[in-house]
Write a protein that holds these residues in place. Structure first.
Motif, PDB file in Angstrom:
ATOM      1  N   HIS A  74       0.834  -1.212   0.000  1.00 53.07           N
ATOM      2  CA  HIS A  74       0.000   0.000   0.000  1.00 53.07           C
ATOM      3  C   HIS A  74       0.867   1.260   0.000  1.00 53.07           C
ATOM      4  CE1 HIS A  74      -3.515  -2.410   0.516  1.00 53.07           C
ATOM      5  NE2 HIS A  74      -3.098  -2.906   1.669  1.00 53.07           N
ATOM      6  N   PHE A  75       1.975   1.183   0.732  1.00 52.28           N
ATOM      7  CA  PHE A  75       2.902   2.330   0.829  1.00 52.28           C
ATOM      8  C   PHE A  75       3.385   2.728  -0.574  1.00 52.28           C
ATOM      9  CE2 PHE A  75       7.571   3.332   1.813  1.00 52.28           C
ATOM     10  CZ  PHE A  75       7.329   4.636   2.198  1.00 52.28           C
ATOM     11  N   ILE A  76       3.847   1.760  -1.326  1.00 50.89           N
ATOM     12  CA  ILE A  76       4.403   2.043  -2.658  1.00 50.89           C
ATOM     13  C   ILE A  76       3.315   2.549  -3.606  1.00 50.89           C
ATOM     14  CG2 ILE A  76       5.373   0.907  -4.704  1.00 50.89           C
ATOM     15  CD1 ILE A  76       7.062  -0.763  -2.691  1.00 50.89           C
ATOM     16  N   HIS A  77       2.150   1.919  -3.586  1.00 49.58           N
ATOM     17  CA  HIS A  77       1.107   2.327  -4.536  1.00 49.58           C
ATOM     18  C   HIS A  77       0.528   3.702  -4.199  1.00 49.58           C
ATOM     19  CE1 HIS A  77       1.398  -1.344  -6.721  1.00 49.58           C
ATOM     20  NE2 HIS A  77       1.188  -2.066  -5.642  1.00 49.58           N
ATOM     21  N   ALA A  78       0.396   4.013  -2.912  1.00 47.53           N
ATOM     22  CA  ALA A  78      -0.122   5.349  -2.543  1.00 47.53           C
ATOM     23  C   ALA A  78       0.849   6.436  -3.006  1.00 47.53           C
ATOM     24  CB  ALA A  78      -0.334   5.435  -1.030  1.00 47.53           C
ATOM     25  N   MET A  79       2.149   6.150  -2.952  1.00 52.09           N
ATOM     26  CA  MET A  79       3.140   7.150  -3.366  1.00 52.09           C
ATOM     27  C   MET A  79       3.107   7.348  -4.875  1.00 52.09           C
ATOM     28  SD  MET A  79       6.400   6.601  -0.857  1.00 52.09           S
ATOM     29  CE  MET A  79       6.673   4.865  -1.138  1.00 52.09           C
TER      30      MET A  79
END
Ligand code: SF4
Length: 287
Positions: free
Chosen positions: A103-108
């Motif tokens: 989720h961290f990577i996709h939100a960024m």
């Protein structure tokens, strides 16, 4: 003007260990919100699971405590539903960089318009101090008495490669600096990551307040250019003597809600739903 006390919910008190770095993050966030004079009714604070994740109970803003590693999809949904809200997500390093890594990577990369505060204390404090993904190779913890065999994750380097539009690091023991950083992150239009050195006084005796006070320096004191990717990467990877805190990188680019055609008419939360008839859709797909 509002004061930090204006963001406090008086129905309970934080149950963190005395001296926990989460108190610094809580104070830094309230100071930032008062600096920006945010209306608590226009702020949503979303957390996952971990010691810091109970924070929404002690703020008088809207609050959601979600699942382990899941504050970002929920925070993104809140922002898409009503992008007039200031949306802040609060995680720990295990929550954000362990189970929540995808989720961290996709939100960024989507540039979700959310401010992400990550208390980074190198351990899973709530579950008795197991080494987290940011624990350095060899770090002794209750789960790694002979030293963790795994190299650590570098969240800021991951943020750079994931096209994060605001990348910063603070220290929970430096409140004037941290509160300014959080205020800048909230003002930024787009995804802002603020990784925060957050001493866990119960389970990590190495990375305490004295350690970070001695080791950190402010990037603003070395004329760091926050628009220069190469300079930001150099600061992220240079682990020689001192640890930089401050804004590493910042850029303006289109945010997630601006790229979705369904939001062109304004936030979903403000739409009139009185006369919506979805019967035709059900009829089309019913068997
Ligand atoms: Fe804070 Fe660590 Fe105590 Fe959790 S276990 S409340 S992170 S000091």
């Amino acid at each position: 003007m509002r004061t930090p006390k204006d963001y406090t919910d008086n129905t309970g008190k934080p149950n963190w260990c005395p001296g926990c770095g989460n108190f610094g993050i809580e104070a830094g966030l309230k100071m930032a919100m008062s600096k920006l004079n945010l209306d608590p009714d226009n702020v949503a604070l979303v957390s996952g699971i971990g010691c810091g994740a109970n924070a929404p109970y002690w703020f008088n803003t809207y609050g959601l405590v979600t699942l382990h590693g899941r504050p970002l999809p929920v925070a993104t949904g809140v922002k898409l539903g009503n992008h007039e809200l200031t949306v802040i997500a609060w995680s720990g390093d295990g929550d954000a960089y362990g189970i929540g890594m995808g989720h961290f990577i996709h939100a960024m990369r989507r540039n979700a318009n959310v401010t992400y505060l990550v208390g980074n204390n190198t351990v899973y404090g709530l579950t008795k101090g197991q080494a987290s993904p940011t624990a350095e190779k060899g770090q002794i913890s209750p789960s790694t008495p002979f030293g963790t065999p795994d190299p650590n994750i570098d969240p800021l380097a991951l943020a750079m490669s994931s096209k994060c539009s605001f990348i910063a690091r603070g220290f929970a023991g430096n409140l004037p600096h941290l509160s300014n950083l959080i205020a800048e992150g909230i003002k930024h239009k787009g995804f802002s990551l603020i990784d925060i050195y957050q001493p866990c006084v119960a389970w990590d005796k190495t990375h305490g307040y004295a350690y970070y006070q001695e080791k950190t320096f402010d990037l603003a004191t070395v004329n760091h250019d926050v628009t220069n990717k190469q300079a930001a990467l150099k600061m992220i990877f240079d682990k020689s003597e001192k640890l930089p805190i401050g804004i590493f990188y910042k850029e303006e680019r289109e945010v997630y809600e601006d790229e979705q055609p369904q939001f062109k008419r304004g936030p979903l939360a403000h739409r009139d739903i009185e006369n919506i008839n979805i019967k035709a859709i059900f009829d089309q797909y019913s068997f």
